[in-house]
Design an enzyme around this catalytic site. Structure first.
Site: not given
Ligand code: AMP
Length: 403
Positions: A10, A94, A183, A212, A214, A244, A285-286, A337, A387
């Protein structure tokens, strides 16, 4: 074909992510990442999964993707997994944008490269980086089959009613403007894995997939085929994302240009890099957003509410598109998560047969699982995406077919 290993690459503008898989049991032999290619502070992180050793990190200048792939090859060779091994069956790449042309994974030749190049105007950030990875890998192993797996391919089954914007088709066609979606490897993998979780064939289920991370996107999948998705010409449309904006009145752009005096590049950066959760509350970041909400932070709470409101609208919209829904599947970093996001997204949708069981929803895990009550009409599922495995599986299947 003698080999059973597939290397998945990738390639981003300044990064190279990779995984080496053994397709006999889909196990991961090695994984890693080269970051900040071209900078003095370049870093290679390599994890020899088969050998069970610790991750190895090396800092130092790596000039370009060619040097990066050679450094990766060296790391793999240290583990006895060199790219010159006859066990390597193929390399899977990818590729973000395959336009309307690439509806399936495709063995790469000069004509395929030329077509990916022709798509650069609709994917100016991603396709050039993907092409660099392809060219580098071909130079290193010219004899080996290389396969492009496109992020857009799964969405090419969308009907014209979902894929077209309501603008003059002549203008749209001239500039290749339509809704492509992204995606796709994740939506394909997760919709299939959800059917499996329900004990059914993909052809027999309708699934709403919520990827869901980033970046974030939703899709409506009828009988294994995508019939709508939330991302469009670019990955900017749709859900609220980390940075975004997702859906917006297009006139906001005219307004920012005419009244706000912003340039097109400034608006592009604002909407792609400084909006979404980050734009709303300063964090994307959630985990951090939930922590701030627990401390009573109002900006974080509003960002969360806007995020969930949009998500709920898409669940409703895709419910209507599909007519009947067997499952809503949450995936990627947030989807896998963040239990509060899943709970809030389906709250109040009991009339549609949607609910989460609080106990099940709170349990963490890395296996696909159902988090709705047994009696629920629609299953709410958490289905971790993979992926790399999907790219490796598609690559291996195609190469096997051709030999
Ligand atoms: P990804 O693009 O699939 O790698 O997702 C990244 C995003 O997942 C991060 O920016 C977080 O907002 C979210 N994330 C990762 N771990 C957790 C967690 N334990 N609880 C809540 N959100 C999470």
């Amino acid at each position: 074909m003698t080999g059973t290993r597939v290397l998945v690459l990738n390639s981003g503008s300044s990064s190279l992510k990779y995984q080496l898989l053994d397709m006999r049991d889909s196990s991961r032999l090695a994984a890693g990442l080269v970051e900040r290619i071209g900078e003095q502070t370049c870093r290679l992180k390599h994890t020899p999964l088969a050998a069970g050793g610790d991750a190895r990190e090396a800092d130092g200048p790596i000039a370009d993707h060619d040097a990066a792939l050679k450094a990766v090859a060296q790391e793999l060779a240290r583990d006895g997994l060199g790219l010159d091994s006859p066990d390597l069956a193929a390399i899977g790449h990818r590729v973000v944008h395959g336009g309307m042309f690439f509806t399936e994974p495709t063995v790469i030749d000069d004509a395929v490269i030329a077509e990916i190049e022709r798509l650069i105007p609709v994917a100016p950030l991603h396709n050039p980086a993907n092409l660099t990875g392809i060219r580098t890998a071909r130079a290193l192993r010219p004899d080996l089959p290389q396969v492009a797996v496109f992020d857009t391919a799964f969405h090419t089954t969308m009907p014209e009613s979902a894929a077209r914007y309501a603008i003059d088709p002549r203008i749209a066609d001239r500039h290749r403007i339509r809704r492509y979606g992204f995606h796709g490897t994740s939506h394909a993998y997760v919709s299939r894995a959800t059917a499996e979780l329900l004990g059914k064939a993909p052809e027999d289920v309708n699934v709403i997939v919520l990827h869901l991370g980033n970046g974030a996107s939703a899709s409506a999948v009828r009988g294994g085929r995508c019939v709508d998705t939330s991302m469009g010409l670019t990955p900017l449309e749709g859900l609220v994302m980390g940075t975004r904006s997702g859906d917006m009145d297009p006139a906001v752009i005219f307004h920012l240009a005419r009244v706000g005096g912003m340039s097109m590049d400034e608006i592009d950066t604002l909407l792609n890099k400084r909006s979404g959760l980050f734009g709303l509350c300063g964090d994307n970041d959630m985990r951090e957003i939930r922590r701030r909400i627990d401390e009573g932070d109002e900006a974080a709470a509003l960002a969360f509410d806007i995020y969930v409101h949009r998500l709920k609208k898409y669940i409703g919209a895709y419910y209507a598109v599909l007519g009947t829904v067997d499952a809503v599947a949450f995936t990627a970093g947030v989807g896998e998560n963040a239990a509060p996001v899943r709970e809030a997204a389906v709250a109040g949708l009991e009339g549609l047969g949607l609910a989460v069981d609080p106990g099940r929803n709170a349990v963490r895990g890395d296996r696909p699982r159902i988090v709705s009550p047994d009696a629920a009409r629609v299953a709410v599922a958490v289905v971790p995406t993979d992926e790399e495995l999907e790219i490796a599986t598609q690559t291996y299947a195609l190469v096997g077919k051709n030999t």
